[in-house]
Motif scaffolding. Structure first.
Motif: not given
Length: 588
Positions: A559-577
């Motif tokens: 699934v293709e995503v766009r990433t955003g803010l990264t913090a504490d080992g996690d990352v913000e994503v947007t896409g078909a999720l």
């Protein structure tokens, strides 16, 4: 002999023991095939993590120390008490809160006050002293309620306010020392002596014969000048003399009399010219008076020769000539009076000029006579001595009175403050610093790596965490050079200093010097977003980010995503999720 029941219990116990031992032995006995299968690696399986929807906050962690901020060493600007004798501490500074107007310490029994201000104390403030430091002192006195006009000049009102401040704390304001009082008295006596000498020399000069005639000439010339000026002033304010007034009054009377005669003559001439030469006739002669008769017909008497008016005309001509003569006489009198007045005024002005010249000559002669005489020289020198003595007394008096020695006030940028360290004890002599004060607010000092310091900006929100797990809101105050604290070593390995300020000191008192952890918020999502572990995101050759979503056991799709803010080992994503999807983070 044992009872049957006990015997049966023993037999059963033995049977159970034997059976357990057999089962244990059987579980440990495996065939070679079983043993090989047991030791073989399990089939690989996917390691996944759930897609979550929550707010994401990115922070930079700072390890630091909680302490009072803005440490400032204190040293005295000069002597205490107004003398240069040994400066010995009689009451050392005490740790704790220091308010404005409080006594920081005592030196030789004299107080050292703490006042708020940015201009350092650097000189004695005495009557007549001017400057920004005096204005700063006056503002502090007004804040403390002692009253003082803010003028920048140490005047009587300022001295009175300083006296009240000292008295409120149980001290006496610095008055002139014994040496100052002796010096003032000496200068005062010097003025008196000079004045007495001048009076003596002037008396001797005035009694000298050489100047008495000249002084008399000066007085006479002054009197003559005053008299001439008075006469000129009186003449300028008066138009005519009494004699001119009498002559002018007689001339006025003559003019009026001539005008009356001319008028009478003209009336007589007019009457003569209008008189008739014949009279009309009435009733016939012989008609009795009172007897009615026919209405008489008027008849006109025959006209005779014209009346003679030569005499009235001559009288008119003579009256006109008399009036012209009277008026001419009146004009001559006015002209003569004006000429006389101008002549008199010029004579009086000339008299004034002569009197002034005479007075100037007399005064010059008197000055020359006095300058050439030895007694006159003594008078001149005595006058110079009096002027010099008075000038010295005035100069000393400008700074004579209540004063503030340079060591009796310490100006601090912020008050109240905290005395954190004392550098002197009672009985010691003052050489350098006497104490160190800090602000009344807490700060957290620490450092971060140079790469992380680029993410930080003053004003960012932060949270200070204690070992107990309790957190306190704070603000990032400074980063880099602005965060350096006096007396602290710079961080090593290129790290940058960081300064944070807790929002409140509540709950932090007594914790100064405690190691804390601060988290500075460098980014956050305003609303909950989809979040996946950073390990779940891969970048393909085309530069696009993708995640692998497990849609069945061990079965995935990209699934293709766009990433955003990264913090504490996690990352913000947007896409078909969607929330709850499982993304692959590894294989186990």
């Amino acid at each position: 002999m044992k009872s049957p029941r006990k015997l049966l219990a023993g037999v059963l116990t033995g049977v159970v023991v034997v059976a357990g031992a057999g089962w244990a032995v059987s579980t440990r006995l495996r065939s070679p095939a079983d043993e090989a299968a047991r030791r073989a690696a399990p089939n690989p399986s996917l390691v996944t993590a759930a897609v979550e929807r929550r707010k994401l906050v990115s922070t930079v962690v700072v390890s630091g120390t909680l302490e009072y901020g803005s440490p400032l060493p204190i040293s005295l600007a000069g002597v205490v008490g107004g003398t240069a004798e040994q400066q010995r501490v009689t009451r050392a500074p005490r740790q704790g809160r220091l308010a404005e107007g409080a006594v920081l310490m005592e030196v030789n029994g004299r107080p050292v006050f703490a006042l708020r201000g940015s201009v350092p104390m650097h000189r004695t403030m005495a009557p007549g002293t001017k400057g920004d430091d005096v204005e700063q002192l006056q503002r502090a006195l007004r804040r403390l309620g002692y009253g003082a006009r803010v003028s920048g000049v140490f005047d009587r009102a300022t001295a009175a306010a300083v006296t009240r401040m000292y008295a409120r704390k149980g001290y006496e304001a610095q008055r002139p020392t014994l040496a100052d009082r002796q010096a003032y008295d000496t200068l005062r006596r010097a003025v008196q002596t000079a004045e007495e000498t001048l009076a003596t020399e002037k008396q001797a000069l005035d009694q000298g014969r050489d100047v008495l005639p000249l002084k008399l000439k000066v007085r006479n010339a002054e009197a003559d000048l005053t008299s001439a000026q008075s006469a000129l002033k009186a003449a300028s304010g008066r138009r005519l003399t009494p004699e001119d007034d009498a002559r002018l009054a007689a001339a006025d009377a003559a003019v009026r009399a001539a005008e009356e005669k001319l008028l009478e003559a003209r009336q007589a001439l007019t009457a003569a010219r209008s008189r008739p030469t014949g009279a009309p006739t009435g009733a016939p002669e012989g008609t009795p008076t009172g007897t009615p008769a026919a209405t008489p017909q008027p008849t006109t008497a025959p006209t005779g020769p014209p009346a003679d008016t030569s005499l009235p005309e001559l009288r008119v001509a003579n009256a006109e000539a008399d009036l012209a003569a009277a008026r001419e006489a009146h004009g001559r009198i006015l002209e003569e009076a004006g000429l006389t007045r101008e002549t008199k005024a010029e004579e009086l002005r000339k008299a004034v000029r002569v009197a002034k010249e005479t007075l100037a000559t007399a005064r010059q002669a008197l000055r020359q006579a006095r300058q050439l005489s030895p007694t006159r020289l003594k008078v001149s020198n005595a006058r110079k001595d009096v002027a010099a003595a008075r000038a010295m007394l005035a100069e000393f008096a400008r700074t004579y009175g209540t004063s503030v020695p340079p060591g009796e006030v310490v100006f601090l940028p912020r008050l109240p403050a905290q005395v954190r360290k004392t550098s002197v004890k009672a009985g010691q002599q003052i050489e350098k610093e006497v104490a160190t004060v800090t602000g009344s607010t807490f700060t957290v000092t620490g450092s971060v790596e140079a790469a992380e310091s680029g993410l930080l900006r003053a004003g960012m929100e932060a949270a200070v965490e204690l070992d107990t797990g309790r957190t306190y809101p704070a603000t990032l105050t400074a980063v880099g050079e602005e965060a350096k604290q006096p007396g602290k070593e710079a961080p090593a390995d290129g790290a940058q200093p960081v300064l944070l300020t807790p929002a409140s000191a509540k709950g932090l008192k007594g914790l100064s010097g405690t190691a804390v952890t601060a988290r500075v918020t460098v980014g956050a999502t305003g609303e909950p977003v989809l979040v996946v572990p950073v390990a779940a995101v891969t970048t393909s050759a085309d530069g696009r980010a993708r995640v692998r979503v497990e849609y069945a056991t061990d079965r995935t799709r990209d699934v293709e995503v766009r990433t955003g803010l990264t913090a504490d080992g996690d990352v913000e994503v947007t896409g078909a999720l969607k929330e709850g999807d499982r993304v692959v983070v590894g294989v186990a």
